[in-house]
Enzyme design. Structure first.
Site, PDB file in Angstrom:
ATOM      1  N   HIS A 210       0.754  -1.129  -0.229  1.00  0.00           N
ATOM      2  CA  HIS A 210       0.086  -0.102  -0.122  1.00  0.00           C
ATOM      3  C   HIS A 210       0.932   1.317  -0.012  1.00  0.00           C
ATOM      4  O   HIS A 210       0.272   2.459  -0.269  1.00  0.00           O
ATOM      5  CB  HIS A 210      -1.171   0.149   1.234  1.00  0.00           C
ATOM      6  N   ASP A 243       0.136  -7.650   1.690  1.00  0.00           N
ATOM      7  CA  ASP A 243       0.510  -6.188   1.776  1.00  0.00           C
ATOM      8  C   ASP A 243       1.945  -6.033   1.756  1.00  0.00           C
ATOM      9  O   ASP A 243       2.558  -5.494   2.584  1.00  0.00           O
ATOM     10  CB  ASP A 243      -0.149  -5.485   2.860  1.00  0.00           C
ATOM     11  N   SER A 323       4.745   3.051   7.806  1.00  0.00           N
ATOM     12  CA  SER A 323       4.387   1.808   7.009  1.00  0.00           C
ATOM     13  C   SER A 323       5.626   1.250   6.003  1.00  0.00           C
ATOM     14  O   SER A 323       5.929   2.278   5.476  1.00  0.00           O
ATOM     15  CB  SER A 323       3.161   1.955   5.964  1.00  0.00           C
TER      16      SER A 323
END
Length: 470
Positions: A210, A243, A323
């Site tokens: 992402h 992910d 992230s």
């Protein structure tokens, strides 16, 4: 998970701009077609200022002349009525400056007298503190016959030298920080930033899907390293279902790979360190503990490609921009990839979501990420583990199987539509997401035992197939 789930996780990687803020919160996991998911500024604070007129700038209250004046004033105090100025007395002129107290932004336009009063009080406190402190110092020095001791006169201590303590946050930060990368990403649908970490000296970097998916299909990725080096990165491969993504950086040399640990022996309560670029603050280090293990979490996906992972939960501060960055043990070994945070509803009741850390973050276990990254680097494509059955949460708990695909691992093992899975090996399965997450932590061709309601046990050999990114 549904829109109303109390523990809704969202990706922690996108920058909170107008275009990307909607992507922070992961969409609720749709009905899985298969158990594998197939198909401000800060307000300036200025201080109250006290000044003397130009013709009095040389006045020093601690000079011998001033002390003599004070003695004369004391001797003549009873000779003049109260309020009468003593001859020769210095009368300082006070010019109040801006208030030293922060004014809430919504009230800055109000011109009330209370603000002036507070400024005056602050100025008075400074003057009283200065005179009282100076007088005491003067009398002490005079009575003791020695000079006053002032910390400002002491020399600086020696600089810290030697090796950092093994197992300290400092040592982990020193070891890992050179290998952590800020990824600045842009594409046709928007822009954002996240983190990653170096896998190889020739430029492979591991991150979240992402973080980089906006750049897939013609976008741009710039990698910024701790020492200021910058390089252009391209997507090697990505897996929306887990992910995970791998990019390769060009135009830089002398890269330092991380040391990968293992996540199958993590213990709740053990200390961990997170490093990344929250809110574009490159190289931010935070620490905490492993709060829980095997948390089924949906995060990081868009549309119908929703990530379901068996996550490591931590209270190390993780924020948007973290992230893709590493979660490490105290030996400086990477044991997870920071991917999502718990995001409660805004306290203001606006229906939005808070944008910062609340002490509940989630990381992809490195054992799973290692396998996926290896597939991507070697083949350019990730391999997904599956059983070939639809799944939903059973009304009484557990994961209920739906349609079984012909020739699938589920059919070969003898599983039937309607079977309810309550355990996978020794792991309890309370719902459909838990089953999907547990299957994805395994590798293709792994043999696992499904415990069904009624305590029937069936051994299943898991299958694998290439993942097609969205």
């Amino acid at each position: 998970m549904t829109e109303n789930d109390a523990e809704k996780a969202r990706p922690a990687g996108d920058r909170p701009d107008a275009e990307q803020s909607a992507n922070w919160a992961a969409q609720p996991a749709p009905q899985q077609p298969d158990a594998t998911g197939l198909g401000g500024q800060a307000t300036p604070h200025t201080g109250a200022q006290q000044a003397y007129p130009a013709d009095q700038q040389q006045y020093n209250p601690w000079s011998p002349q001033a002390q003599q004046t004070q003695t004369q004033e004391h001797q003549t105090q009873g000779q003049y009525p109260q309020g009468h100025q003593v001859p020769g007395q210095q009368t300082p002129y006070t010019q109040p400056g801006p208030s030293v107290y922060a004014v809430p932004q919504q009230r800055q336009a109000q011109k009330s007298t209370s603000g002036k009063l507070l400024a005056g009080v602050a100025a008075i406190a400074l003057v009283v503190g200065g005179v009282a402190g100076g007088t005491v110092g003067y009398l002490t020095a005079d009575s003791s016959g020695g000079a006053a001791v002032n910390a400002l006169d002491a020399p600086k201590p020696a600089q810290q030298t030697g090796n950092l303590p093994a197992g300290s946050v400092e040592s982990v930060a020193q070891k890992l920080s050179p290998s952590v990368v800020e990824l600045q990403v842009s594409g046709r649908s928007g822009a954002g930033e996240g983190s990653g970490f170096v896998l190889s000296t020739d430029g492979y970097v591991l991150t979240n899907n992402h973080v980089v998916e906006v750049a897939a299909g013609g976008g741009q990725i710039q990698a910024v390293f701790q020492d200021g080096k910058k390089g252009t990165a391209t997507v090697v491969g990505r897996d929306p279902t887990t992910d995970i993504a791998v990019v390769k950086v060009s135009g830089v040399s002398g890269l330092t790979p991380v040391e990968l640990g293992r996540s199958d022996d993590l213990r709740v309560g053990q200390p961990v360190v997170a490093i990344g670029s929250p809110f574009e603050l490159t190289g931010t280090v935070t620490s905490g503990i492993v709060s829980a293990l095997n948390r089924p979490v949906s995060a990081g996906g868009n549309g119908d490609q929703t990530t379901v992972m068996s996550a490591v939960q931590t209270d190390a501060a993780i924020n948007p921009g973290n992230s893709g960055g590493p979660l490490a043990n105290m030996a400086g070994q990477v044991i997870g990839i920071n991917s999502a945070i718990y995001s409660p509803k805004s306290a203001q009741g606006q229906g939005g979501e808070s944008g910062g850390n609340v002490g509940i973050g989630f990381a992809i276990p490195i054992d799973q990420a290692r396998r996926t990254a290896d597939d991507i680097i070697n083949t350019g494509q990730a391999t997904q583990t599956f059983i070939g059955a639809r799944v939903q949460t059973a009304p009484t708990g557990g994961a209920q199987l739906g349609e079984i695909s012909p020739g699938s691992p589920a059919e070969k093992a003898g599983l039937k539509s309607g079977d309810v899975v309550t355990k996978l090996d020794d792991r309890s399965i309370p719902n459909a997401d838990a089953l999907v997450a547990e299957i994805r932590t395994r590798a293709p061709n792994d043999k696992v035992k499904f415990t069904l309601s009624g305590d029937k046990v069936i051994e299943v050999t898991l299958g694998g197939q290439p993942v097609t990114p969205n």
